[in-house]
Design an enzyme around this catalytic site. Sequence first.
Site, short mmCIF file in Angstrom:
data_model
loop_
_atom_site.label_atom_id
_atom_site.label_comp_id
_atom_site.label_asym_id
_atom_site.label_seq_id
_atom_site.Cartn_x
_atom_site.Cartn_y
_atom_site.Cartn_z
N ARG A 21 3.95 7.83 -9.81
CA ARG A 21 2.89 8.58 -8.78
C ARG A 21 3.47 9.70 -8.20
NH1 ARG A 21 -0.34 4.45 -5.16
NH2 ARG A 21 -1.67 6.30 -4.73
N GLY A 32 0.97 -1.18 -0.06
CA GLY A 32 -0.09 -0.12 0.09
C GLY A 32 0.82 1.32 0.08
N ASP A 33 0.29 2.26 0.06
CA ASP A 33 0.84 3.44 0.18
C ASP A 33 1.71 3.42 1.38
OD1 ASP A 33 0.16 4.34 -2.31
OD2 ASP A 33 -1.79 5.39 -1.66
N PRO A 34 2.94 4.22 1.48
CA PRO A 34 3.61 4.51 2.71
C PRO A 34 2.91 5.26 3.84
CG PRO A 34 4.72 5.79 0.85
CD PRO A 34 3.80 4.99 0.41
#
Length: 261
Positions: free
Chosen positions: A65, A3-5
């Site tokens: 991103r 997932g995103d940090p």
Amino acid sequence: MRGDPKVTGVLPIGLENATKLMNLVSKSGKEYVCVMQVHCDYKIEELRNIIQEFIGEIYQRPPVRSSVKRRTRKKRVYNIELLESEGRLVLMRISSEPGTYMRKICHDIGILLGCGAHMRELRRTRSGVFSEDNNLVTLHELSEAIYMYKKCNDESDLRRVLLPMEFAVCGIPKVVIDDYAVDAITYGANLNAPGLIAFQEFKRGEDVAVMTLKGELVAIGESLVTSNEIKNMKKGAIIKPKRVLMERDIYPKGWKKNEKT
């Protein structure tokens, strides 16, 4: 699937006229504490040696991103300190110029290790002169301070949360000007040599804070000469205003508008 940090930390916010300073703050140096996860077992000395290769000027292409165009850019990393490691998790402190992507540094370290790595967590500990050590508050604390001011007419918490905008220019050179030069600058006039009282060292084309004798911030300007050249100047323009922070007509006029005859 990753997932995103998790990203937290220092985020300076400007209110009212101080919003004009946010561009200056955003272009200041940054410091982060970063958790990197390596995708294989590694030798700590090998990792230390690889990390040292990222100190100094590096070439970096922003991640897919990102909010900027993906083109290779030069960025400067001032220092990387390996603070701690546990298994495949590595804790680092990184200081760099703005616009440097920490997750890309983690990714590139993993490439040199030969097995890959990614950023798990990131905390910004400093943005310009603002750090966790000076007046860091949470959004919840800010919300409570505003509530106490509006509902209870108690501004004590709000005074603790807010800082004078002069704090934001601690990291750039300053000039102190005569009271009679202040009003002209608020109308956009250049600072000329006769209006200068004192100055710090600066280069031509550098951002300079223009201050009153009381320490009030008048404007951010671009230096038209070097500080060494000023020593021999009796007239001529020194600073060209870029962002005027002080309201007009607070100080007495030391100038007259040209009137049509």
